[in-house]
Write an enzyme that holds these catalytic residues in place. Structure first.
Site, PDB file in Angstrom:
ATOM      1  N   SER A 138       0.843  -1.185   0.000  1.00  0.00           N
ATOM      2  CA  SER A 138       0.000   0.000   0.000  1.00  0.00           C
ATOM      3  C   SER A 138       0.880   1.237   0.000  1.00  0.00           C
ATOM      4  CB  SER A 138      -0.907   0.028   1.234  1.00  0.00           C
ATOM      5  OG  SER A 138      -1.587   1.265   1.342  1.00  0.00           O
ATOM      6  N   TYR A 152      -1.965  -0.550  10.224  1.00  0.00           N
ATOM      7  CA  TYR A 152      -2.018  -0.943   8.812  1.00  0.00           C
ATOM      8  C   TYR A 152      -0.755  -0.497   8.087  1.00  0.00           C
ATOM      9  CZ  TYR A 152      -3.625  -1.143   3.960  1.00  0.00           C
ATOM     10  OH  TYR A 152      -3.733  -1.413   2.626  1.00  0.00           O
TER      11      TYR A 152
END
Length: 243
Positions: A138, A152
């Protein structure tokens, strides 16, 4: 059993489904894993079979070591080999670190990071020269533009480091290891017209969400023979979020 085989974890919807179908168009037979929605997984299998490729769907608990091992074993049992492993499954928790429970932190680490490590270790026993390991990370692993994504971001930031290390382990075997880092992508879970989308797209240089095919195209390139000299690196597809 000489046809190239790709396993895409979390392949029943969104980015994973787009990757699976794009790899099928490039000539791979496909295994996908999914957590619980068999109907959606079967739809992806049917779409791949309509392209003239073989496909299977494997239900697996990616939060467990046993589930990670099982998805590799079932792919090999069905196809005899793995030529490309695309680790796409994961979760996106949101909340300030002092609101996150230890159990939620552990689950995120298990799904987003440990699963990649275990699946890589298992897949390499069945992967030969020309093999491809591709991790879907990501852009938030590189930049945290707003609060609430620390856990995350940490798991996604770890993937490039892991890829660089694995590249050193397996490069002499003719296997490459790379990370694709998506920015905001229009999916069912993160719609471009959903709540917070305007704020999120505002962090992107282009001001726009990407499409699932943008990520699928990057994965297909890394899975191709043309990417044989691309190894241990990241390909960021984020519209300029990290610019």
């Amino acid at each position: 059993m000489t046809q190239r085989v790709a396993l895409v974890t979390g392949g029943s919807r969104g980015i994973g489904a787009a990757i699976a179908q794009s790899l099928a168009r490039d000539g791979f037979d496909i295994a996908i894993s999914y957590a619980g929605n068999k109907t959606r997984a079967d739809e992806v299998v049917a779409a791949i079979e309509a392209l003239g490729r073989k496909a299977i769907a494997i239900q697996a608990n990616a939060a467990t070591i046993e589930g990670n091992r099982a998805v590799i074993a079932e792919t090999v049992n069905a196809f005899g080999r793995i030529d490309a492993l695309v680790c796409n499954a994961g979760r996106y928790p949101h909340g300030a670190i002092d609101t996150m429970t230890a159990e939620e932190i552990d689950l995120t680490l298990a799904l987003n990071l440990r699963a990649v490590m275990v699946e890589t270790a298992e897949a390499l026993h069945h992967m030969g020269k020309g093999g491809r390991l591709i991790y879907v990370g990501s852009a938030f692993g590189e930049r945290s533009p707003f609060p609430g994504i620390s856990v995350y971001s940490a798991t996604k930031a770890a993937l490039p480091g892991f890829a660089r290390g694995v590249a050193r382990d397996v490069a002499k075997r003719g296997i490459t290891v790379n990370v694709v880092q998506p920015g905001p992508i229009d999916t069912e879970m993160n719609p471009a017209k959903g709540e917070g989308a305007a704020m999120l797209s505002g962090f992107v240089a282009s001001g726009q969400y990407g499409e699932v095919h943008d990520i699928a195209a990057a994965v297909c390139y890394l899975a191709s023979p043309q990417a044989g000299y691309v190894n241990g690196t990241t390909l960021t597809v984020d519209g300029g979020l990290c610019a």
